[in-house]
Every structure is written in C-alpha cells, then in structure tokens.
Design an enzyme around this catalytic site. Structure first.
Site, PDB file in Angstrom:
ATOM      1  N   ASP A  13      -1.142  -1.875  -8.042  1.00 10.80           N
ATOM      2  CA  ASP A  13      -1.783  -2.239  -9.313  1.00 10.80           C
ATOM      3  C   ASP A  13      -0.864  -3.224 -10.179  1.00 10.80           C
ATOM      4  OD1 ASP A  13      -4.030  -0.774  -8.627  1.00 10.80           O
ATOM      5  OD2 ASP A  13      -3.443   0.899  -9.627  1.00 10.80           O
ATOM      6  N   LYS A  16      -1.277  -8.038  -7.896  1.00 11.20           N
ATOM      7  CA  LYS A  16      -1.134  -8.755  -6.631  1.00 11.20           C
ATOM      8  C   LYS A  16      -2.571  -9.637  -6.335  1.00 11.20           C
ATOM      9  CE  LYS A  16      -0.873  -4.703  -4.341  1.00 11.20           C
ATOM     10  NZ  LYS A  16      -0.843  -3.613  -5.611  1.00 11.20           N
ATOM     11  N   GLY A  40      -7.585  -2.068  -4.699  1.00  7.82           N
ATOM     12  CA  GLY A  40      -8.542  -2.624  -5.751  1.00  7.82           C
ATOM     13  C   GLY A  40      -7.851  -3.936  -6.267  1.00  7.82           C
ATOM     14  N   HIS A  41      -7.837  -4.954  -5.887  1.00 12.38           N
ATOM     15  CA  HIS A  41      -7.253  -6.104  -6.400  1.00 12.38           C
ATOM     16  C   HIS A  41      -8.182  -7.014  -7.309  1.00 12.38           C
ATOM     17  CE1 HIS A  41      -4.384  -5.870  -2.723  1.00 12.38           C
ATOM     18  NE2 HIS A  41      -4.358  -4.726  -3.460  1.00 12.38           N
ATOM     19  N   GLN A 220      -1.158  -1.864  -2.276  1.00 13.80           N
ATOM     20  CA  GLN A 220      -0.324  -0.592  -2.645  1.00 13.80           C
ATOM     21  C   GLN A 220       1.108  -1.273  -2.904  1.00 13.80           C
ATOM     22  OE1 GLN A 220      -1.933   0.200   0.688  1.00 13.80           O
ATOM     23  NE2 GLN A 220      -3.622   0.155  -0.892  1.00 13.80           N
TER      24      GLN A 220
END
Ligand code: GDP
Ligand code: IMO
Ligand code: MG
Length: 418
Positions: A13, A16, A40-41, A220
């Site tokens: 988080d 990215k 979750g980007h 990650q």
C-alpha cells in the site's frame, strides 16, 4: 532495452498503483508479475478513483499493452468484476490485456481453504485478505494447480480433481462452507476465454529485443516477501525484485531501473511485528489524514513512523536505483517527524533487522522538524519548504539512493519529479 521494476519497500500500500499510472506514458508495456487479488492498487484522476486487484495499473493509458504474467494467481471472479467495471467506463481490454497461460487460477475452494485455515489459527492468524492466495500458491508449489493454459486442455477434469482434493482437506477443519460461488467462477472463466492467453515469457523477451520498453509492477511489499518478510506474517509470493525474474521469465541481466516506493511513514494491515507502530494519538492522526484503510478489505491500517532499518534491508534485497516517496503530504501538520535509525535489541544497538522481531526489539528514533506547510498544491521542487528538502537530504544520506519522485496527494497530478 531493459525492464524497469517498481516495488513496494514496506508492507504494501505504498502507492504503487498511482505511481505506475504516472510512469506508464514512458513505457510500451506494463506487467503484473506476482501476487493476486490480495493487492488493491488505487489510481485517481479527473476526480475519479479506481482500485485494481488483478489488472496492471497501466490500463487507463491508451495504446499500452498490459500483461498478467506467470507469477500471478488469478481469480476469475474478481477478474470479471474488474473487467465489468472497466467496461462501464467504456474501456475494452480484450485487445490490450494479455494473460500468461502459466498463471495459476484461484478456485472458490482455495478461498474457502484460506478462510478455514485462518479461522483455525485463532489468535495467531496472519490477517490474510482471504482471497485464496496461500492455498493457491500451495497448490502451485505442490504441483496440483490449475492454470490459465488448462482452459484449452482438460480443464473440467482438472478442476473437479482439484476441487475434490480441497473438499478432502476441508474435512480437517471444523468450518461450514458452501460452493455458491462456483457459478460465478465459471462466468469468470468465460470472460478469461475472451482474452489472449499467451506464453508471456516469449512475448516479453521478444518485445525487449524489438526495443519496446517494459515496466513491471510489483504487488504487496518487500516486508511481506515469503522468504524475507516477517514470516509467517507474509504473503505467499516473492515480492522482491528477483520475483520479477521468476514471475515473468526474464533474465536478471535484463533489469534496468529498480524503483523502490515507500511512504513517508509506515503502515501495515494484518498481523505480524511492526517495530515503529504507533498506538497513540500520532498513529491515529496518520490513519485519519492518510485515510489508512485497506483498498482490498477496508480494514484500518496500523500506522507508525518511517523505519530506516527496515527500509535499508529492503534496498539491499532489491537493488533499488531510484526512490519514490509517497504520502508526504500526510506529514504536513506534524511539528516534529520521527524516523527509526536503529533498533535496540536486549539493550544492544543494531542497524540490522533481527530474525525475531518480537517485543524485545525497540526502535531508536531520530527527530527532525516538520515543514508544517500544505504540500498538496505544490507541483515544483523549487516550492518545497526547507524542512522538506532537509528531510529528503537526510533520507538520501542514510539510504544512499536518490529520491527521484515525491508524491503529495492521491491524484495523478500530485507528484513532483526531483
Ligand atoms: P498500492 O497498493 O501500493 O497501490 O497502494 P494503495 O492504493 O493500496 O494505497 C495507497 C493509498 O494512498 C491510496 O488510497 C492512494 O490513492 C493514496 N495515495 C497514493 N499516493 C498518495 C499521496 O502522495 N498522498 C496521499 N494523501 N495519498 C496518496
Ligand atoms: P498491495 O499490492 C497490504 C497482507 C495481508 C496479510 C498478509 C497475507 O495492495 O500493496 P494474503 O492475502 O496474501 O494471504 O495476506 O499480507 N497483504 C497486503 N497488505 N497490501 C497488499 O497488497 C497486501 N497483500 C497482502 O493483510 O497481512
Ligand atoms: Mg494496496
């Protein structure tokens, strides 16, 4: 031409998705090479916010090719949901998203196994996103997995065999479940069939020879790496730069720039040690200003000060050539900023990340003055307050890698190249 890799240096988080979106115009191809929908980007532009889970963050830029390569574990249900949502925005990905035949599929029973295994762990649970990541990589390493390439072979036979194995395994858990999601899984499989399923390792190496530029997007973060993270509180893939080689089928010598991305402080979601965690007002303030709630699960993220002992470890493992600092604006109102520069372990100082990161590890802080200026509207480094420049110089001196970008807000525009 070389392949540039962008990686998270902390516990995920770091921003990215945002930065990949910013860098995409400079590249022809964007890849995701490990992890799965545990990621979750988030991307923000034109007052629109979008969260991607399986799909590379290059898809909002026209004419770019995106690839999901062999190291990824793909959930057809999540994939369909993502495709549907992009379709409502008028984006048709069937031409510019290719999927590796070697990518493993997450079955509904993988997710059930993940949930059952976490429930059985009780207090020592990992805090998994429950997306089936661990069980899917277990089947990959155990040589039982189902892959995208199987869609054109004996898919149903393999699916049934794997499901039967999972049902057998589930007997050891006292865990109630149903298979309601199976229908949605097969709907997702039909969507995957619409996409080009290729040997991405050949395609990538071929594009490289043809002079195309490629950016590999990590998921990650380094401290969640299966080998080097705070095991067992980690994810199930290699999140470090070497993971890009195995996750894409590229030689180490083809890697060019390694962008290491870190927040100006630290967060962690899920269980596991976190030496600089703040359980006080400052931690609460970071969470509130930084809107630190998980992009995939909505869980509150644990917050703490920037940890240079951990960051140096990440730099060493990844061979980072350029640093990107994000969420700098979240520190705008702090009078003083603290940074971990060493650990005290049983009263002895060390600059190494110990094998056992339990309670006997105490962070040693260096304090620097905050800038107490709103950075969110700043677009040029010439307008940086002196204290921010000092903070960046301090980090560069400690880390021995240049800070090349400073992000000051979630929007695509809120970033300054140094
Ligand atoms: P990722 O998993 O590394 O892509 O990061 P996430 O998207 O899960 O979490 C990063 C969060 O911070 C998202 O909500 C982003 O919109 C947001 N974000 C990214 N960069 C910045 C920044 O510089 N400042 C602020 N305030 N938010 C940011
Ligand atoms: P992105 O790509 C933050 C964490 C989970 C849990 C541990 C294992 O958005 O940075 P898993 O679902 O892999 O079994 O969970 O890893 N985790 C993440 N934390 N960002 C992520 O991805 C994460 N993916 C997994 O919270 O602690
Ligand atoms: Mg995320």
């Amino acid at each position: 031409m070389k392949i540039d890799v962008l990686l998270g240096l902390q516990w995920g988080d770091e921003g990215k998705g945002k930065v990949v979106d910013v860098l995409t115009p400079r590249y022809d191809i964007i890849t995701r090479f490990q992890g799965g929908p545990n990621a979750g980007h988030t991307l923000e532009f034109n007052n629109h916010k979008h969260i991607l889970h399986n799909i590379p963050s290059g898809i909002f830029r026209e004419d770019k090719l995106n690839m999901i390569t062999n190291g990824v574990v793909l959930d057809p249900i999540v994939f369909k949901r993502e495709i549907d949502s992009l379709e409502t925005m008028g984006i048709d990905l069937t031409k510019n998203l290719w999927i590796s035949k070697r990518a493993h599929l997450i079955l509904p029973t993988h997710r059930i196994l993940d949930a059952a295994s976490e429930a059985a762990k009780g207090k020592s649970k990992i805090g998994s996103t429950l997306k089936g990541i661990g069980p899917t990589y277990m089947d990959k390493a155990g040589r039982n997995g189902l892959r995208v390439g199987d869609l054109d072979l004996d898919f149903m036979e393999k699916y049934e065999a794997l499901k039967a194995k999972h049902k057998q395994l589930l007997k050891q858990f006292d865990y109630a479940y149903n298979l309601d999601e199976e229908e949605r899984f097969f709907d997702g499989i039909e969507i995957i069939r619409k996409f080009r399923r290729v040997d991405t390792e050949y395609e990538i190496n071929h594009f490289l020879e043809a002079g195309k530029s490629i950016l590999a997007e990590g998921a990650q973060g380094t401290l969640l790496d299966i080998d080097f993270g705070s095991y067992p509180f980690v994810t199930s893939s290699n999140t470090i730069c070497a993971g890009a080689c195995t996750g894409m089928g590229i030689a180490p010598t083809t890697i060019g720039e390694v962008y290491g991305i870190f927040k100006a402080y630290c967060t962690r979601v899920g269980g596991g040690p976190f030496p600089s965690e703040l359980l006080d007002e400052d931690g609460e303030k970071l969470r509130e200003i930084g809107k630190e709630f998980g992009s995939t699960t909505g869980r509150p993220r644990r917050c703490g000060w920037l940890d240079l002992v951990a960051l140096k470890y990440s730099l060493m493992l990844n061979g980072v050539t350029q640093l990107i600092m994000t969420k700098t604006d979240v520190l705008d109102t702090f009078e003083t900023i603290k940074v971990v520069t060493a650990y005290s372990v049983n009263d002895a100082l060390t600059d190494r990340l110990p094998y056992d990161l339990s309670d006997n590890v105490k962070p040693v802080y260096t304090e620097v003055p905050g800038w107490q200026t709103d950075l969110t509207g700043v677009r040029e480094k010439e307008h940086f307050p002196k204290e921010l420049n000092d903070y960046i110089r301090f980090l560069e001196k400690e880390l021995q890698v240049p800070v090349k970008y400073v992000s000051v807000g979630p929007d695509r525009e809120q970033i300054i190249e140094m």
